[in-house]
Design a protein around this motif. Structure first.
Motif, mmCIF file in Angstrom:
data_model
loop_
_atom_site.group_PDB
_atom_site.id
_atom_site.type_symbol
_atom_site.label_atom_id
_atom_site.label_comp_id
_atom_site.label_asym_id
_atom_site.label_seq_id
_atom_site.Cartn_x
_atom_site.Cartn_y
_atom_site.Cartn_z
ATOM 1 N N ILE A 71 0.167 -0.767 -0.098
ATOM 2 C CA ILE A 71 -0.240 0.197 -0.107
ATOM 3 C C ILE A 71 0.736 1.743 -0.444
ATOM 4 O O ILE A 71 0.765 2.251 -0.933
ATOM 5 C CB ILE A 71 -1.068 -0.127 1.455
ATOM 6 N N ILE A 72 2.236 1.787 0.841
ATOM 7 C CA ILE A 72 2.507 2.557 0.528
ATOM 8 C C ILE A 72 3.117 2.556 -0.740
ATOM 9 O O ILE A 72 3.613 3.714 -0.818
ATOM 10 C CB ILE A 72 3.839 2.234 1.997
ATOM 11 N N PHE A 73 3.632 1.356 -0.949
ATOM 12 C CA PHE A 73 4.525 1.741 -2.820
ATOM 13 C C PHE A 73 3.471 2.348 -3.532
ATOM 14 O O PHE A 73 3.852 3.165 -4.053
ATOM 15 C CB PHE A 73 4.640 0.502 -2.859
ATOM 16 N N PHE A 74 2.251 1.593 -3.374
ATOM 17 C CA PHE A 74 1.223 2.597 -4.392
ATOM 18 C C PHE A 74 0.992 4.222 -3.710
ATOM 19 O O PHE A 74 0.473 5.180 -4.794
ATOM 20 C CB PHE A 74 -0.576 1.771 -4.096
ATOM 21 N N VAL A 75 0.645 4.599 -2.999
ATOM 22 C CA VAL A 75 1.124 5.896 -1.933
ATOM 23 C C VAL A 75 2.278 6.767 -2.996
ATOM 24 O O VAL A 75 1.594 7.481 -3.258
ATOM 25 C CB VAL A 75 1.126 5.868 -0.866
ATOM 26 N N GLY A 76 3.206 5.662 -3.302
ATOM 27 C CA GLY A 76 4.586 6.612 -3.827
ATOM 28 C C GLY A 76 4.307 6.787 -5.097
ATOM 29 O O GLY A 76 4.266 7.854 -6.124
ATOM 30 N N VAL A 77 3.780 5.829 -5.774
ATOM 31 C CA VAL A 77 3.166 5.570 -6.986
ATOM 32 C C VAL A 77 2.263 7.026 -7.109
ATOM 33 O O VAL A 77 2.226 7.394 -8.339
ATOM 34 C CB VAL A 77 2.334 4.358 -7.742
ATOM 35 N N GLY A 78 1.070 6.940 -6.422
ATOM 36 C CA GLY A 78 0.222 7.760 -6.908
ATOM 37 C C GLY A 78 1.364 9.642 -6.611
ATOM 38 O O GLY A 78 0.641 10.506 -6.937
ATOM 39 N N LEU A 79 2.198 9.707 -5.559
ATOM 40 C CA LEU A 79 2.651 10.819 -5.794
ATOM 41 C C LEU A 79 3.181 11.145 -6.336
ATOM 42 O O LEU A 79 3.205 12.140 -7.438
ATOM 43 C CB LEU A 79 3.895 10.319 -4.475
ATOM 44 N N VAL A 80 4.624 9.713 -7.596
ATOM 45 C CA VAL A 80 4.772 10.183 -8.579
ATOM 46 C C VAL A 80 3.751 10.760 -9.775
ATOM 47 O O VAL A 80 3.794 12.142 -10.827
ATOM 48 C CB VAL A 80 5.319 9.283 -9.108
ATOM 49 N N VAL A 93 9.492 17.375 -6.248
ATOM 50 C CA VAL A 93 8.920 17.041 -4.889
ATOM 51 C C VAL A 93 8.491 15.951 -4.940
ATOM 52 O O VAL A 93 8.816 15.030 -3.658
ATOM 53 C CB VAL A 93 7.609 18.809 -4.050
ATOM 54 N N PHE A 94 7.114 15.744 -4.792
ATOM 55 C CA PHE A 94 6.837 14.143 -5.094
ATOM 56 C C PHE A 94 7.079 12.863 -5.411
ATOM 57 O O PHE A 94 6.998 11.924 -4.363
ATOM 58 C CB PHE A 94 5.288 14.701 -5.732
ATOM 59 N N SER A 95 7.689 13.122 -6.302
ATOM 60 C CA SER A 95 8.926 11.826 -6.465
ATOM 61 C C SER A 95 9.813 11.879 -4.968
ATOM 62 O O SER A 95 9.816 10.171 -4.937
ATOM 63 C CB SER A 95 9.449 12.486 -7.779
ATOM 64 N N GLY A 96 10.188 12.880 -4.935
ATOM 65 C CA GLY A 96 11.442 12.575 -3.880
ATOM 66 C C GLY A 96 10.372 12.220 -2.870
ATOM 67 O O GLY A 96 11.137 11.093 -1.783
ATOM 68 N N GLY A 97 9.031 12.199 -2.068
ATOM 69 C CA GLY A 97 8.947 11.762 -1.305
ATOM 70 C C GLY A 97 7.844 10.654 -1.846
ATOM 71 O O GLY A 97 8.344 9.994 -0.939
ATOM 72 N N ALA A 98 8.028 10.317 -2.769
ATOM 73 C CA ALA A 98 7.340 8.749 -3.283
ATOM 74 C C ALA A 98 9.149 7.872 -2.628
ATOM 75 O O ALA A 98 8.881 6.978 -2.640
ATOM 76 C CB ALA A 98 7.042 8.725 -5.014
ATOM 77 N N PHE A 99 10.033 8.653 -3.437
ATOM 78 C CA PHE A 99 11.394 7.372 -3.713
ATOM 79 C C PHE A 99 11.253 7.827 -1.765
ATOM 80 O O PHE A 99 11.965 5.647 -1.477
ATOM 81 C CB PHE A 99 12.661 8.711 -3.961
ATOM 82 N N VAL A 104 13.321 14.102 7.700
ATOM 83 C CA VAL A 104 12.645 14.455 6.840
ATOM 84 C C VAL A 104 11.679 16.065 7.110
ATOM 85 O O VAL A 104 12.384 16.072 5.981
ATOM 86 C CB VAL A 104 11.041 13.600 6.798
ATOM 87 N N MET A 105 10.959 16.167 8.485
ATOM 88 C CA MET A 105 11.105 17.416 8.636
ATOM 89 C C MET A 105 11.749 18.284 8.236
ATOM 90 O O MET A 105 11.159 19.840 7.997
ATOM 91 C CB MET A 105 9.810 17.524 9.899
ATOM 92 N N VAL A 106 12.954 18.031 8.951
ATOM 93 C CA VAL A 106 14.190 19.838 8.803
ATOM 94 C C VAL A 106 14.290 19.826 6.972
ATOM 95 O O VAL A 106 14.504 21.209 6.792
ATOM 96 C CB VAL A 106 15.578 19.405 9.372
ATOM 97 N N VAL A 107 14.457 18.772 6.568
ATOM 98 C CA VAL A 107 14.403 19.254 5.124
ATOM 99 C C VAL A 107 13.877 19.405 4.491
ATOM 100 O O VAL A 107 13.776 19.779 3.558
ATOM 101 C CB VAL A 107 15.123 17.686 4.604
ATOM 102 N N LEU A 138 3.810 13.429 5.447
ATOM 103 C CA LEU A 138 3.038 12.292 4.859
ATOM 104 C C LEU A 138 4.288 11.537 4.899
ATOM 105 O O LEU A 138 3.666 10.126 5.340
ATOM 106 C CB LEU A 138 2.589 12.334 3.397
ATOM 107 N N VAL A 139 5.313 11.407 5.035
ATOM 108 C CA VAL A 139 6.295 10.534 4.969
ATOM 109 C C VAL A 139 7.104 10.508 6.109
ATOM 110 O O VAL A 139 7.191 9.290 7.045
ATOM 111 C CB VAL A 139 7.414 11.175 4.303
ATOM 112 N N SER A 140 6.917 11.283 6.942
ATOM 113 C CA SER A 140 7.101 11.631 9.062
ATOM 114 C C SER A 140 5.687 10.070 9.169
ATOM 115 O O SER A 140 6.055 9.562 10.185
ATOM 116 C CB SER A 140 6.878 12.193 9.343
ATOM 117 N N ALA A 141 4.220 10.446 8.961
ATOM 118 C CA ALA A 141 3.652 10.101 9.168
ATOM 119 C C ALA A 141 3.446 8.359 8.754
ATOM 120 O O ALA A 141 3.220 7.416 9.549
ATOM 121 C CB ALA A 141 2.378 10.721 8.480
ATOM 122 N N VAL A 142 3.989 8.294 7.669
ATOM 123 C CA VAL A 142 3.952 6.713 7.371
ATOM 124 C C VAL A 142 5.717 5.819 8.148
ATOM 125 O O VAL A 142 4.895 4.611 8.287
ATOM 126 C CB VAL A 142 4.586 6.674 5.781
#
Lengths: 310, 516
Positions: free
Chosen positions: A78-87, A102-108, B18-21, B400-404
């Protein structure tokens, strides 16, 4: 383009890794004689009931760990697909002419997190328990009433694997300089003082032959090729020693229990009854011998004893 | 520490990171979602412009578009209507206030003659000059008075005054003059000139060479007073990719770098909006784009990028009105790209033929990017669209990343630890421990017997022995824990920790000599 393809390949690999984690897909046995079981080593020095209870508790503990991980197995996916969503958000922005990573970085970061979680879940996985685990319990259960009161079973059950480097008994080389390893895995060792005053020792050994991988020059192309290792077969050996209580028994020959005789899956290879002890070595060409055959063999060995009259 | 707490501590630290960056990204403003676009105001056919400038040629306070190709010179008004147009053969032009009325005039250098176009009217200044095919022309305002410097295709130089009288002549090589600009030395204007031969010359008003420098064949030369100290810097780009900045004062090299491809254009663009440093954007023949920042003493490269073909023109425009110019760069394939201060490239609509000139200026009431290609000249209103608030998206992603991460930590800490795979069922009675001890000793004896009879390999023997001795040590520990007397028969190797029998003076597992 090269970088993009590289990233795509890594993402696809990650997807299948997470999918296999979610589906709990375990790899098929790679070759005969190497099915993966939970690699457990049990040291025995206790009363039969304690041992059996402890074995049950241990099994349930392992299963509890596994069950606890099982309900979360789809989370990394599920986390993987959340990442796909961000991309996809970045892709959508790109479609509208805006460039963003930005979103791709979060997905990574999410994909790294999902990978770490999947690895942790896989660590909580365990293989099936070997049938020998249950077999030992059966043996102990059968023999528990024959045990001298307040005494304990001694020995071990070694299910860590029959073909470990530490279990190489010897190595041989053939005419083509190929090395074959001979493994001797003493997977069961049991000693017990019995109610009738006899001392029973049982050792079960699995002997395995495996040819190591080697390099060979092809006769056609002349290239050096690596040949994989080859499983050459396995056999079981059972060593039984009964130190006879001379006050209770005398050893008598028995035509149904002599050298060369088949007892279940075993064939008696050596039989020695000198010195007030019965020493038996039995062999079986089968890779696996069930506990019934071991118990049956022990029962048959007792046919060499004749109870003395009071 | 409780193993359930450890994942949360790690997750908390990671979340903080993550939040600092994301905070740094969000509040530094480097994350933006913006796109450049353009709307065409007008288009006029004009073939292969060599020179183009948005400038006030009439003195009405409104700019006109001056444009010139190899046989024509034309001026358009702000709406794209032709104000005047004159044909010549093999002409070169320069702009300058010829008659001192404060309005720019067009000086036309053609075969053997010089004309001046004042407000559309041609005035022939001189004809029959002893000079070859026109290559460059410049109006240089020396301290002693203005001079029109003419350069030809064989490196000949000829200076005339505003009446057409020849003042001096010179010859700086054999090939085309590729650059002619005014250079200040001590606040005084001098002539900087370069030929394709590779010679760079700084010449005074009498035609005397103050210094010259020779290098590989030059494609571009420009002179700017980059640090406004009254001494210009002469910038050259060569056929073989050498990029040099010389001091106009004495010709000393301030900076040089090899760019790996022929330099096709050099322009000054105020990329960083910091007036204390000046930026130079260099275009290459194979599409390379480099930006350098000059801080008054030396230069450093700030970014590099690329286009798909030869860079033909570079111009600076502050499109987003943030005080920093963007470099608008055209190439020979018809691509117009906007490079921002950090080197990010954004494409504007592509032209069907190669770009020849790009200039930026106000025509009418709007600022336009004027683009000339091989067929036409086009005025474009460049626009910048940005998603408002996008700069804070890193914070959303970070949360989002921090929550995950925290959820994962929660899940992992809820999973009980996997039990040890070595289990020992041990009765604590003395009889049982004694029996176990006896059996372990029997096993050790068995293993040693197998080793002696060759039925066990060395590694397997040691591994088995190590395990049995370990069990023996556990048995001793169990004896002590139960309060029974036991004579210890094992000890641990101080080097590898393996269990050994008392009395051994060398560890069988690691080879350590044991003195105690």
């Amino acid at each position: 383009m090269f970088v993009f393809c590289g990233i795509a390949v890594v993402v696809v690999i990650l997807f299948f890794y997470l999918l296999n984690t979610a589906r709990k897909k375990t790899p098929a046995p790679t070759r005969a004689g190497k099915k993966d079981y939970t690699p457990v080593y049990i040291s025995i020095a206790d009363k039969p009931d304690s041992i059996m209870r402890g074995m049950d508790e241990f099994k349930s503990k392992v299963e509890k760990t596994e069950t606890a991980g099982d309900k979360w197995r789809w989370i990394p996916m599920i986390i993987f697909f959340v990442g796909v969503g961000l991309v996809l958000i970045d892709v959508l922005l790109l479609v509208f002419g805006y460039f963003s990573l930005v979103f791709s970085g979060g997905a990574f970061l999410l994909w790294i997190a999902s990978f770490i979680m999947a690895r942790s879940l896989r660590k909580s996985d365990s293989h099936d328990f070997s049938p020998r685990y249950k077999g030992l319990k059966e043996i102990l259960h059968t023999l528990r009433d024959d045990l001298k009161p307040d005494s304990t079973f001694l020995g071990h059950l070694d299910l860590t694997g029959a073909m470990l480097p530490t279990k190489v008994a010897r190595e041989t080389k053939d005419a083509q300089d190929r090395t074959t390893q001979h493994f001797a895995d003493q997977w069961l060792s049991l000693k017990a003082k019995l109610y009738d005053g006899n001392v029973l020792r049982v050792n079960a050994i699995q002997k395995t032959k495996n040819r190591k991988s080697y390099w060979k020059r092809s006769r056609i192309s002349g290239k050096m090729k690596s040949k994989p290792e080859k499983f050459k077969g396995a056999e079981q050996e059972l060593k039984v020693r009964i130190v006879v209580n001379p006050q209770a028994y005398k050893i008598v020959p028995n035509p149904t229990f002599r050298q060369g005789q088949n007892i279940g899956k075993y064939t008696i290879a050596e039989l020695n009854t000198e010195g007030g002890m019965i020493n038996i070595v039995a062999k079986s060409p089968f890779e696996e011998v069930e506990q019934d055959h071991i118990l049956n063999f022990l029962k048959s060995a007792y046919s060499l004893l004749q109870r003395k009259t009071a | 520490m409780n193993r359930k707490v450890i994942p949360f501590i790690i997750a908390f630290v990671l979340s903080c990171l993550v939040m600092v960056v994301s905070g740094v990204f969000a509040f530094s403003g480097i994350v933006t979602a913006q796109k450049f676009g353009s709307n065409t105001a007008w288009t006029q056919p004009y073939s292969t412009a060599e020179s183009m400038k948005v400038i006030d040629l009439t003195g009405d306070g409104q700019n006109e578009l001056f444009i010139q190709n190899i046989n024509n010179v034309t001026a358009f008004d702000g709406s794209g209507n032709i104000l005047w147009s004159h044909n010549y053969n093999q002409l070169k032009t320069t702009l300058g206030d010829f008659n001192g009325d404060g309005i720019e005039d067009v000086i036309v250098f053609y075969s053997g003659g010089v004309d001046v176009i004042i407000n559309g009217q041609i005035r022939t200044l001189v004809t029959g000059l002893p000079i070859g095919t026109p290559s460059r022309v410049a109006l240089i305002r020396f301290a002693s008075g203005p001079q029109i410097i003419l350069g030809d295709m064989s490196s000949g130089l000829l200076a005339i005054d505003l009446n057409g009288q020849i003042l001096w002549s010179d010859d700086i090589g054999n090939q085309e003059i590729r650059g002619m600009d005014d250079a200040r030395i001590g606040g005084q204007i001098h002539l900087a000139v370069a030929s394709y031969d590779g010679g760079v010359y700084v010449i005074d008003s009498n035609g005397q060479t103050l210094w010259s420098n020779g290098s590989s064949q030059l494609r571009r030369m420009r002179a700017f007073d980059l640090n406004a100290d009254g001494n210009s810097e002469v910038i050259t780009g060569s056929e073989y990719g050498d990029f040099y900045i010389y001091s106009a004062k004495d010709g000393s090299v301030i900076f040089n770098k090899s760019l790996g491809q022929a330099v096709s254009e050099v322009r000054e663009v105020e990329l960083d909006g910091d007036p204390s440093s000046r930026e130079i954007v260099v275009g290459g023949k194979d599409g390379g784009v480099w930006a350098f920042s000059y801080d008054g003493t030396t230069a450093r490269q700030i970014w590099s990028g690329s286009l798909s073909d030869k860079v033909t023109e570079i111009s600076g425009l502050d499109i987003d009105e943030d005080g920093k110019q963007e470099a608008v760069i055209g190439d020979d394939a018809g691509v117009i790209a906007v490079f921002t201060a950090d080197g990010t490239r954004n494409n504007l609509p592509t032209h069907s033929t190669g770009i020849t000139r790009v200039d930026i200026g106000k025509l009418g009431n709007e600022r336009y990017v004027v683009v000339a290609d091989y067929n036409e000249v086009q005025t474009q209103k460049v626009t910048l669209s940005a998603i408002p608030g996008f700069t804070y998206t890193p914070l959303i992603v970070g949360i989002l990343v921090s929550a995950v991460i925290l959820v994962i930590a929660g899940i992992l800490s809820s999973i009980p630890p996997k039990p040890e795979m070595k289990v020992s069922f041990q009765d604590k009675s003395k009889e049982s421990l004694d029996a176990q001890r006896r059996m372990l000793k029997e096993h050790i004896a068995d293993v040693e017997r197998l080793r002696k009879s060759g039925e066990m390999a060395g590694d397997a023997y040691l591994a088995r022995l190590k395990r049995l001795r370990g069990d023996l040590a556990e048995n001793e520990a169990a004896f002590k824990a139960a309060g029974y007397n036991i004579k210890a028969e094992t000890f641990n190797c101080p080097n590898c920790g393996g269990t050994l029998e008392l009395g051994m003076d060398k560890c069988e597992y690691c080879g350590q000599v044991i003195l105690a």
